[in-house]
Design a protein around this motif. Sequence first.
Motif, PDB file in Angstrom:
ATOM      1  N   HIS A 167      -2.928  -5.176   2.479  1.00 23.48           N
ATOM      2  CA  HIS A 167      -4.150  -5.065   3.304  1.00 23.48           C
ATOM      3  C   HIS A 167      -3.907  -4.161   4.474  1.00 23.48           C
ATOM      4  O   HIS A 167      -2.867  -3.922   4.925  1.00 23.48           O
ATOM      5  CB  HIS A 167      -4.581  -6.442   3.812  1.00 23.48           C
ATOM      6  CG  HIS A 167      -5.127  -7.301   2.710  1.00 23.48           C
ATOM      7  ND1 HIS A 167      -6.408  -7.191   2.258  1.00 23.48           N
ATOM      8  CD2 HIS A 167      -4.543  -8.264   1.956  1.00 23.48           C
ATOM      9  CE1 HIS A 167      -6.596  -8.078   1.291  1.00 23.48           C
ATOM     10  NE2 HIS A 167      -5.485  -8.734   1.089  1.00 23.48           N
ATOM     11  N   ILE A 176       0.859  -1.181   0.000  1.00 27.49           N
ATOM     12  CA  ILE A 176       0.000   0.000   0.000  1.00 27.49           C
ATOM     13  C   ILE A 176       0.898   1.235   0.000  1.00 27.49           C
ATOM     14  O   ILE A 176       1.587   1.510   0.974  1.00 27.49           O
ATOM     15  CB  ILE A 176      -0.935   0.004   1.224  1.00 27.49           C
ATOM     16  CG1 ILE A 176      -1.850  -1.204   1.179  1.00 27.49           C
ATOM     17  CG2 ILE A 176      -1.751   1.287   1.255  1.00 27.49           C
ATOM     18  CD1 ILE A 176      -2.726  -1.355   2.383  1.00 27.49           C
ATOM     19  N   SER A 188      -6.507   0.819   2.125  1.00 33.86           N
ATOM     20  CA  SER A 188      -6.244  -0.618   2.202  1.00 33.86           C
ATOM     21  C   SER A 188      -6.912  -1.386   1.078  1.00 33.86           C
ATOM     22  O   SER A 188      -7.668  -0.834   0.289  1.00 33.86           O
ATOM     23  CB  SER A 188      -6.739  -1.171   3.541  1.00 33.86           C
ATOM     24  OG  SER A 188      -8.152  -1.103   3.606  1.00 33.86           O
TER      25      SER A 188
END
Length: 156
Positions: free
Chosen positions: A156, A77, A82
Amino acid sequence: MVLIEAAPEALPKQRSRWPFFVCLALLASVVAYVLVFEVPERRNDEKLARLEERVSMLPLPPDTEQGDPSVQGTVGIQSGNSNHCDYLVRMSLLTKLPDAEITRYYESAAVEGVEGRELSGTVYVNPSGSWRDGYKGVIVEFFDGYHEAGFDMRCH
């Protein structure tokens, strides 16, 4: 018919099967972990490596040379919050070109992204100059973002 009672030591011992099943469960857990988490990470690392290779094969503009011999890449990321994967490739250069010219060169450069989309570079010029007369340090970044995260935990 006569029944004969056998001594307990004469009977064959029955082996316990629980160690086999415990080992089988541990092996299945390791295989599941690799398939679910490691394979997506390695797949994304491979995509990043191919993007790094395409960026490093770009011809340098005139009066420009590599500041650092290798490009640097990151997957995970990089923007937003996310559940998506971003790919960022960065290279360090030394140039004598004016800021506008080096910026124009990399903004018009076309590099194939992770899934085929065309990417252009973003240029960051070091305002304090460089260690060599006439040269200034420049960072060029190629960003390809918002791809499906899958099970890659870095995304995530």
